[in-house]
Design an enzyme around this catalytic site. Structure first.
Site, short mmCIF file in Angstrom:
data_model
loop_
_atom_site.label_atom_id
_atom_site.label_comp_id
_atom_site.label_asym_id
_atom_site.label_seq_id
_atom_site.Cartn_x
_atom_site.Cartn_y
_atom_site.Cartn_z
N HIS A 148 0.82 -1.22 0.00
CA HIS A 148 0.00 0.00 0.00
C HIS A 148 0.85 1.27 0.00
CE1 HIS A 148 -3.53 2.38 0.23
NE2 HIS A 148 -4.29 1.51 0.86
N ASP A 380 -8.42 -7.91 -18.23
CA ASP A 380 -8.66 -8.94 -19.25
C ASP A 380 -7.32 -9.37 -19.82
OD1 ASP A 380 -9.34 -10.48 -21.42
OD2 ASP A 380 -10.56 -8.95 -22.41
#
Length: 444
Positions: A148, A380
Site C-alpha cells: 500500500h 482482461d
C-alpha cells in the site's frame, strides 16, 4: 480447497531497448507515508478458456518496465528519507493448482481458505506478488498482492488494467505519472483543519495491542449483496430530507445504512461516540487537478462521527447528511492544509500516522474502503473479464469493503467483518429498512 504450490520465482522487468539504471529512487510522498504500511491482496477468478501462464508472466514483466516502482524495494536514500528503490529486483511469481473445479469451490466466501490463493502478506520484501492457481476445469484464479505504501487502490487498478492490455498485445492506454514531488507545501503554510487525531497522532497514544486471539477467532466476514432495487429505495429514503434537488450518492446512502445497522447490532452504549473512516480520492479534489494516471497514494479520510443514541434515534437522512458533509469537507483546502501540516508539524511534534495495521478490532468505529469506481473488472488477459473479483480475507472487525457485484447490474457486494455474536442481529436488519426502523423505535 487444497492448493498445491508448484513453483515460485522472481520476475524482473523486460525493457525494449537499453534498460534504465538501477541506482535511482522515488521518494515517498506525504500521502504515501500516512497510509497503511502493509500488503493488500485481491483475488480474481476467470472461466476457461484462459491464456497460458506464460502469457501472464511475460505481460507482467513488460508492464513492470512501465511501472518500475512495483519491481523495486522500499528503502532509504543517503539522507535517510523513505524511498522506493528502483533497483529492478523483481516481483514474486507463484504457480499453483487445485484438484477440483472452480464450481466446486464457488462461491468464494470470505474465509481463511482464500489465503491459499495468494502468497503470504507477512515479512515480504517484494512489493508485488502474483499467484496463478489453475483448477481442473481450466478456470484460473489470480491472487495479487501489492504494498500500500507504493500505490492506492486507484493507481493499483490502473496497473492491473495495463497488465491485461500488455497480455493482449495492446499498448498501455494511459501511461502512469510517476512524479511524487508535486505535493509541495505552500510558502506560507496554513493549517486550516485539524489533522492530529485524523491522519496523525502522538506517539504517546500508540496502542500496545494485547493478545486478543480469542476475540479475533470470533470475527466472521459476512458478504452482503444489495440489489439495485434496494439501493434505489435506500438512496431515495436517505435523500428525503436533505432540502435540495440533488440526492445523496448511493455510496453515502449505503454507508449511512450500514453504520446504523452495525451500530445497532453491536449493542453499544447510548452515550458512546462512533465514527466512520472513509477514504477520499484527492485526484479530483486538488486544484489544479491531479491526473487520474498519477501512480502513488493520494487519499485522505473523512471522519463523520455521532453519539450512538443520536445515530439510532434519528432517521436515515441524519446519518447520510453526516457522511455527506464530512466527505465534502475533504476538499482542495483540506488536502493543501494536510500537505502543509505533514511537512511542517509532523516531525516537529513527533507524530505518527493513525493508519494502524495492527488494529484488529475497530468497534465502536468503522472503516470503509470503496472500490465501486475502480476498473478492477477491466482486467482482461485475453480470455475475457473476470467472473469474480474480491478482496482476500481481512478479519478486522469493522473494516468494510464495498465492490460492484460481478453480476454487472449496478448492485453492490459488501464484505463486513463482525463478531459472531453480532451477526444474527445484523442479518435481521441489514436488508430491511422497515426492520431497522422498527428496532430503532423499540430502542427508543
Amino acid at each position: 480447497m487444497k492448493v498445491r504450490k508448484e513453483s515460485s520465482r522472481i520476475l524482473k522487468p523486460i525493457y525494449e531497448g537499453t534498460p534504465p539504471p538501477t541506482n535511482g529512487y522515488i521518494p515517498l510522498s506525504v500521502f504515501d507515508k500516512v497510509t497503511y504500511d502493509t500488503h493488500i491482496a485481491v483475488i480474481y477468478a476467470y472461466r476457461p478458456p484462459t491464456p497460458p501462464n506464460t502469457t501472464l508472466e511475460l505481460g507482467l514483466q513488460k508492464a513492470l518496465s512501465v511501472y518500475r516502482e512495483w519491481a523495486g524495494r522500499l528503502g532509504k536514500n543517503d539522507k535517510g528519507d523513505s524511498v522506493i528503490l528502483l533497483n529492478d529486483e523483481g516481483v514474486r511469481f507463484v504457480e499453483a493448482s487445485v484438484d477440483s473445479t472452480l464450481a466446486e469451490s464457488m462461491p468464494f466466501k470470505p474465509s481463511s481458505t482464500l489465503l491459499a490463493l495468494h502468497p503470504s502478506l507477512k515479512g515480504v520484501a517484494e512489493l508485488v506478488q502474483v499467484q496463478l492457481t489453475k483448477f481442473t476445469c481450466g478456470s484460473l484464479a489470480v491472487g495479487f498482492t501489492g504494498h500500500h505504501l507504493v500505490a492506492d487502490g486507484h493507481a493499483t487498478s490502473n496497473f492491473l488494467v495495463a497488465w491485461g492490455q500488455v497480455c493482449r498485445g495492446l499498448e498501455i492506454s494511459s501511461l502512469p505519472l510517476h512524479d511524487r514531488t508535486i505535493f509541495s507545501p505552500r510558502d506560507l503554510p496554513s493549517f486550516e483543519f485539524e489533522h492530529e487525531g485524523v491522519e496523525f497522532m502522538s506517539k504517546k497514544l500508540k496502542k500496545d495491542y494485547p493478545l486478543v486471539d480469542n476475540l479475533v477467532d470470533d470475527i466472521v466476514v459476512h458478504k452482503v449483496h444489495f440489489t439495485l432495487e434496494f439501493l434505489a429505495k435506500l438512496k431515495a429514503k436517505a435523500s428525503s430530507m436533505n432540502g435540495t434537488d440533488k440526492p445523496y450518492s448511493t455510496f453515502e446512502s449505503l454507508v449511512a445504512h450500514l453504520w446504523r445497522a452495525i451500530t445497532k447490532a453491536r449493542s453499544l452504549n447510548n452515550f458512546e461516540t462512533t465514527n466512520v473512516r472513509i477514504s477520499v480520492n484527492g485526484r479530483t479534489r486538488l486544484n489544479p487537478r491531479v491526473p487520474n494516471e498519477y501512480f502513488g497514494n493520494l487519499v485522505l479520510w473523512a471522519l463523520p462521527s455521532a453519539k450512538v443514541k443520536d445515530l439510532l434515534r434519528e432517521p436515515l437522512p441524519y446519518a447520510a447528511k453526516l457522511i455527506h458533509d464530512a466527505v465534502a469537507e475533504v476538499n482542495n483546502n483540506y488536502f493543501k492544509s494536510f500537505i502543509d501540516f505533514a511537512n511542517y508539524k509532523v516531525e516537529e511534534e513527533d507524530l505518527i500516522p493513525t493508519a494502524d495495521v495492527d488494529e484488529s478490532i475497530l468497534c465502536p468505529n468503522l472503516e470503509v474502503h470503496s472500490w465501486l469506481r475502480f476498473p478492477f473488472y477491466d482486467l482482461d488477459f485475453g480470455g475475457g473479464c473476470p467472473y469474480i473479483f474480491m478482496p482476500s480475507y481481512f478479519p478486522t472487525e469493522g473494516l468494510m469493503f464495498l465492490l460492484p457485484s460481478f453480476i454487472g447490474d449496478g448492485s453492490i457486494d459488501a464484505f463486513i467483518p463482525l463478531f459472531q455474536d453480532n451477526l444474527a442481529s445484523f442479518k435481521q436488519i441489514c436488508y430491511s429498512q422497515d426492520n431497522l426502523e422498527s428496532l430503532m423505535l423499540s430502542y427508543l
